[in-house]
Each structure stands twice: as structure tokens, then as C-alpha cells.
Design a protein around this motif. Sequence first.
Motif, mmCIF file in Angstrom:
data_model
loop_
_atom_site.group_PDB
_atom_site.id
_atom_site.type_symbol
_atom_site.label_atom_id
_atom_site.label_comp_id
_atom_site.label_asym_id
_atom_site.label_seq_id
_atom_site.Cartn_x
_atom_site.Cartn_y
_atom_site.Cartn_z
ATOM 1 N N UNK A 228 0.862 -1.190 0.000
ATOM 2 C CA UNK A 228 0.000 0.000 0.000
ATOM 3 C C UNK A 228 0.894 1.234 0.000
ATOM 4 N N UNK A 229 1.022 1.905 -1.160
ATOM 5 C CA UNK A 229 1.860 3.106 -1.220
ATOM 6 C C UNK A 229 1.323 4.206 -0.301
ATOM 7 N N UNK A 230 2.230 4.878 0.383
ATOM 8 C CA UNK A 230 1.847 5.982 1.265
ATOM 9 C C UNK A 230 2.477 7.309 0.850
ATOM 10 N N UNK A 231 3.599 7.247 0.131
ATOM 11 C CA UNK A 231 4.301 8.467 -0.297
ATOM 12 C C UNK A 231 4.809 8.256 -1.716
ATOM 13 N N UNK B 281 9.589 7.055 -7.591
ATOM 14 C CA UNK B 281 9.760 6.321 -6.349
ATOM 15 C C UNK B 281 8.496 6.356 -5.520
ATOM 16 N N UNK B 282 8.256 5.283 -4.785
ATOM 17 C CA UNK B 282 7.140 5.216 -3.841
ATOM 18 C C UNK B 282 7.628 4.532 -2.571
ATOM 19 N N UNK B 283 6.958 4.847 -1.498
ATOM 20 C CA UNK B 283 7.247 4.243 -0.194
ATOM 21 C C UNK B 283 5.907 3.808 0.366
ATOM 22 N N UNK B 284 5.884 2.689 1.090
ATOM 23 C CA UNK B 284 4.599 2.275 1.626
ATOM 24 C C UNK B 284 4.667 1.090 2.556
ATOM 25 N N UNK B 285 3.478 0.528 2.788
ATOM 26 C CA UNK B 285 3.279 -0.497 3.805
ATOM 27 C C UNK B 285 3.134 -1.886 3.205
ATOM 28 N N UNK B 286 3.665 -2.854 3.914
ATOM 29 C CA UNK B 286 3.417 -4.261 3.629
ATOM 30 C C UNK B 286 2.599 -4.827 4.778
ATOM 31 N N UNK B 287 1.526 -5.558 4.502
ATOM 32 C CA UNK B 287 0.713 -6.118 5.574
ATOM 33 C C UNK B 287 1.566 -6.952 6.537
ATOM 34 N N UNK B 288 1.413 -6.676 7.810
ATOM 35 C CA UNK B 288 2.144 -7.392 8.836
ATOM 36 C C UNK B 288 3.494 -6.787 9.176
ATOM 37 N N UNK B 289 4.017 -5.924 8.314
ATOM 38 C CA UNK B 289 5.344 -5.348 8.547
ATOM 39 C C UNK B 289 5.327 -3.835 8.735
ATOM 40 N N UNK B 290 4.295 -3.179 8.263
ATOM 41 C CA UNK B 290 4.235 -1.722 8.388
ATOM 42 C C UNK B 290 4.858 -1.002 7.209
ATOM 43 N N UNK B 291 5.252 0.223 7.444
ATOM 44 C CA UNK B 291 5.725 1.159 6.418
ATOM 45 C C UNK B 291 7.210 0.911 6.135
#
Length: 131
Positions: A33-36, A47-57
Amino acid sequence: MSVPMLAGLRNVKVPVTDLRIALDWYVRVLGFRPTIEFPDADGVVRGVHGELPGLGDVLALREDPAAARGLGAFAIANFAVADRSALEAWVSHLDGLDVPHNPIVDTPRLSVLVFANPDGQEIHLYTPLRD
């Protein structure tokens, strides 16, 4: 001299040849889930930064074709799963998405499932070490 303590992992940055293709794959396959978004000076998002389920951002994707090609099949990330049944669930998930993968390999100490991202870099899913 002692080494100062680290406070955690900020992110894993993965170089990709094509951000749109990689982003689609990481969303579909890993639930990313991209957040930035990071646009370059020309305004193009590379570039994108984001979350992986179970691991966070913790995941960043960066369009850098030369770096992505340079890694070849290098295992860029090794993730932990709860147990072998979790690996079996991943096999079903990958099969449902037509993502090629190796069979689960069981060793006396752990089990592992290996598959690759669109650039051919390997991703390993491991069970916890057994005594």
C-alpha cells in the motif's frame, strides 16, 4: 569501542526497471500500500514508499533500471511467515495470480518458498528456525 544501537528498520529500497509495472506487481502479490510518492525534478514519480501487511511502512520502490538489472536474481528480501501452513497459503495465493515459484523446500531447520519480482530478483519466504 561499542557500536551505537539501531532503533529499527526504516525501509528496504528495491530498484526496479519500470515503476508502474513493479508497483502493480507489489500491490497484487504482496499487498503493498503506497503511502508516499517521490517525483523527480521533472515532476515524474520515480519512487514510492509504503506499507506491507504485517510489517508496516517498510518498503520503497525506486525506478533505477541499471541497478535493477545489475542485481539479477539476487535475493533482495527474505521475509518470515508463521509456519509451513502459511507457506502453503502463499503457494495458493501465487498460483491464483499466476506468479511462478519454486516448490516449498523443507530442511531440518526451516522451510522456504522462493519466487521473483518482475525484474527477476528473488523473494524468499521462510518459516521460523526449528530447534
